[in-house]
Design an enzyme around this catalytic site. Structure first.
Site, short mmCIF file in Angstrom:
data_model
loop_
_atom_site.label_atom_id
_atom_site.label_comp_id
_atom_site.label_asym_id
_atom_site.label_seq_id
_atom_site.Cartn_x
_atom_site.Cartn_y
_atom_site.Cartn_z
N GLU A 3 43.70 38.55 47.39
CA GLU A 3 43.42 39.91 46.92
C GLU A 3 43.26 40.91 48.06
O GLU A 3 43.59 42.09 47.92
CB GLU A 3 42.15 39.91 46.05
CG GLU A 3 42.32 39.27 44.68
CD GLU A 3 42.30 37.75 44.71
OE1 GLU A 3 42.20 37.16 45.80
OE2 GLU A 3 42.41 37.15 43.62
N GLU A 12 40.49 31.13 40.83
CA GLU A 12 39.21 31.47 40.21
C GLU A 12 39.05 30.73 38.88
O GLU A 12 37.96 30.27 38.54
CB GLU A 12 39.11 32.99 40.02
CG GLU A 12 39.00 33.72 41.36
CD GLU A 12 38.98 35.23 41.23
OE1 GLU A 12 39.97 35.79 40.68
OE2 GLU A 12 38.00 35.85 41.66
#
Ligand code: NAI
Length: 699
Positions: free
Chosen positions: A125, A105
């Site tokens: 995640e 990210e």
């Protein structure tokens, strides 16, 4: 500070430096924002490279900060990414080795990305029951394309950088470096080349469209629903990525945050995060420091080539470690060898194992009838008949022939490891290694620590178990160790439920609906009802005042031992594992109930689940208090890896914590009122009572 700042000519280089994988902990985040500030304030700097030192670009969130306020302290990851985006000088991410989660990210927030080949790229995640929470669901589809991005986000699986770079139209990597070694130099050159480009490109400004969006997302949702039954996160990944195609970037970010925050509080995500930590904690033994020196294990001997011996040997062969198997008779060796061959050949047939790998593994296996041939082995694991007399003979022989420093392990499931150790003059080298059947498949290994087991022996066995890809949990010596000691109480409750009015199928169904891989009676049929029978016969002698249902004994008296005899609580058709209810068994239960003068009552699924699961919990609380297990999370690992406890409930202790220990204790007090149950057993274990009274949890 865990980031380094250097200037090379006109390029500032910020290097994250937080081993082992440059987790984005608070001090690393501060290091990055400080570096950006310095670079932007320095007129001599024209562009910036952001990279990671050591073995990773960044593996994402720092697990040491998990659940602590530091994880959210400013600058949080969102703020860091914003600072990168807002840098007035171009920021080039130089990624290599590992670029995952928050690390990816962060890279997606940079103006440019250059990657080394061989880099593992992922947004994992979902494996913790979450979705990416720092823009991953909004930026990756823009950079990579909607479909490949959704695949990565829903699966959480890593993809190699060079494969991603081949996706047509992708903007994830602006440039691939020739090699990991040349990355630093190529990144510097690239940063110089783009130093004057304006406006600076941002992933957030890229278009995000799917030509056939509605149909595609409907399809994706259906696929995910089928695969992720009990887990909400994968479906939420689809929602978040879809929003990237429909909403403005900032609205999509807000939507991602909303989902992420809601998922954090789901029992499923809590369970997955608990397991993640529990798995890492299991290998840590409180009084055995991590730097304890380990013995060198290059070769293994296995005594007994039966059900367990063969499976145990396969674990080591699979890991490339040579094994020598010993039996008393050639026929037994031949039979054991044939079973191992058959197992491997089945894998080859299914395409799971290549022929040359199979031959390589068999090449590591040798056999013998003579103990003297074992003298060079670094470790021996005994898996002979479960009789103390036989174990005594074997360990005396092992003590005679094994070289000094060799580890002597027993796979006993019920016998006293201290007693076994006492047959040798080196009890410090003796340890239990309790594998579960089938030993080449089941992930769990209970490592039994004897009174005299040396610390370096324990440390070595834990390291070896990692090599053979087992989840090892340390247990002290007691009858049944952690797992089977608890299951006995669970089984006892199952028996009472039959006496009070249930059928085996009703109990199994309720437990399977709760999420157990198998209900207790199907499990009994699989393991062999005769094993429990033998244990009960012993208990009737040792603990005459302990209450048992006699139904299971009646079943065994009929020779219904389970799948191996084609009949147990259920009937079985040869070659199949389907459990078919049997009317005679139900009649047997009813007759027995009548003979006890019990009027059957309707028992709810809720009561069935609570009595069975809380029986595990109460026994586990005793086990913890006695120090047989050193942490509650170890007990959870035993049940998740060895007994088919549902992953999304995180193990019995985590489940009890989530129900609330106060509520658990209240239920137990209610069960104690039932005259057909065992009031004494339902006295809450002192530890459980204490935690409940103090409003605390096990974990
Ligand atoms: P098994 O009966 O299939 O195999 C035992 C093997 O040991 C036989 O092949 C026998 O010929 C050999 N043997 C017996 N005495 C010997 C001696 N003195 N020297 C060399 N070989 C000898 O039994 P299984 O099921 O493999 O169990 C072995 C051990 O593993 C037992 O201690 C048992 O409690 C334990 N165990 C069994 C589990 C299971 O599910 N079957 C699970 C976990 C542990």
């Amino acid at each position: 500070m865990t980031a380094k700042y250097e200037v090379h000519g006109s390029v500032a280089v910020i290097t994250m430096n937080n081993p082992p994988v440059n987790g984005l902990g608070h001090s690393t985040r501060v290091g990055i924002t400080d570096g950006l500030q310095k670079a932007n304030a320095d007129a001599a700097v024209k562009s910036i490279v952001l990279t990671g030192g050591g073995k990773a670009f960044s593996g994402g969130a720092d697990i040491k900060e998990f659940g602590s306020p530091k994880a959210l302290a400013e600058p949080n990851l969102l703020s860091v990414i914003l600072a990168v985006e807002n840098s007035s000088k171009p920021v080039v991410a130089a990624v290599h080795s590992v670029c995952m989660g928050g690390g990816l990210e962060l890279a997606l927030g940079c103006h440019y990305r250059i990657a080394a080949p061989g880099c593992s790229v992922a947004l994992p995640e979902v494996k913790l029951g979450l979705i990416p929470g720092a823009g991953g669901t909004q930026r990756l589809p823009r950079a990579l394309g909607v479909e490949p991005a959704l695949n990565m986000i829903v699966s959480g699986e890593p993809v190699k950088s060079e494969l991603l770079a081949q996706i047509p139209g992708q903007k994830l990597f602006d440039k691939m470096a020739a090699s990991a070694e040349s990355l630093a130099e190529e990144a510097l050159a690239y940063a110089q080349a783009v130093s004057d480009t304006r406006p600076l490109p941002l992933v957030r400004n890229l278009p995000c469209k799917h030509p056939n969006g509605d149909a595609y997302f409907q399809f994706a949702r259906n696929m995910v629903k089928g695969m992720a039954k009990n887990f909400p996160a994968p479906g939420k990944c689809v929602d978040a990525v879809e929003s990237a195609t429909k909403k403005k970037f900032d609205d999509g970010m807000a939507f991602e945050r909303e989902i992420f925050t809601a998922l954090m509080f789901t029992p499923e995500s809590r369970a997955l995060r608990h397991i993640f930590m529990a798995e890492r904690a299991a290998s840590k033994i409180p009084d055995v420091p991590e730097d304890t020196p380990k013995r060198d294990i290059q070769s293994i001997a296995v005594i007994g080539a039966g059900t367990m011996g063969g499976g145990i040997a396969m674990n080591f062969l699979n890991a490339g470690i040579p094994v020598k198997m010993l039996e008393m008779k050639q026929e037994a060796l031949d039979k054991g060898l044939a079973t191992i061959r058959k197992n491997y050949e089945a894998q080859v047939k299914k395409g799971k194992l290549k022929q040359d790998k199979y031959e390589q593994r068999m090449g590591l296996l040798s056999t013998t009838l003579s103990y003297d041939d074992l003298k060079d082995a670094d470790m021996v694991i005994e898996a002979v008949f479960e009789e103390m007399g036989v174990k005594e003979k074997v360990f005396k022989e092992l003590d005679r022939v094994m070289k000094p420093g060799a580890i002597l392990a027993s796979n006993t499931s019920t016998l006293d490891v201290n007693k076994i150790a006492s047959f040798t003059k080196r009890p410090q080298d003796v340890v239990g290694m309790h594998f579960f059947s089938p030993a080449n498949v089941m992930k769990l290994l209970e490592v039994i620590r004897g009174e005299k087991t040396a610390k370096d022996v324990l440390a070595t066995v834990m390291a070896v178990s990692k090599k053979i890809r087992k989840t090892a949990v340390v247990s002290g010596v007691c009858d049944g160790f952690i797992g089977n000691r608890m299951i006995e109480q669970y089984g006892r409750q199952g028996g009472f439920l039959l006496d009070e009015g249930c059928t085996p199928a009703q109990v199994d169904k309720a437990m399977e609906k709760f999420g157990m891989a198998m209900g207790p009676f199907r499990m009994g049929d699989l393991a062999g009802n005769d094993i429990g029978w033998a244990i009960r016969k012993r208990r009737y002698q040792e603990k005459p005042d302990m209450k048992y249902s006699k139904t299971a004994d009646l079943l065994c008296e009929k020779g219904r031992f389970g799948q191996k005899t084609g009949a147990g609580w259920y009937d079985y058709v040869p070659g199949k594992r389907d459990a078919i209810p049997n009317a005679d068994v139900v009649k047997m239960i009813e007759d027995h109930r009548a003979s006890l003068g019990i009027t059957p009552r309707k028992i709810s699924d809720e009561e069935i689940v609570q009595r069975l699961v809380y029986a595990l919990v109460n026994e586990a609380a005793h086990i913890l208090e006695e120090g047989i297990a050193s942490k509650a999370s170890d007990i959870d690992m035993v049940y998740l890896m060895g007994y088919g406890f549902p992953i999304y409930r995180g193990g019995p202790m985590n489940y009890a914590d989530q129900v609330g220990l106060f509520n658990v204790v209240q239920s137990m007090k209610r069960f104690a009122q039932n005259p057909l149950d065992d009031a004494k057993f339902w006295q809450p274990a002192p530890l459980l009572a204490r935690l409940a009274a103090e409003g605390k949890t096990f974990n």
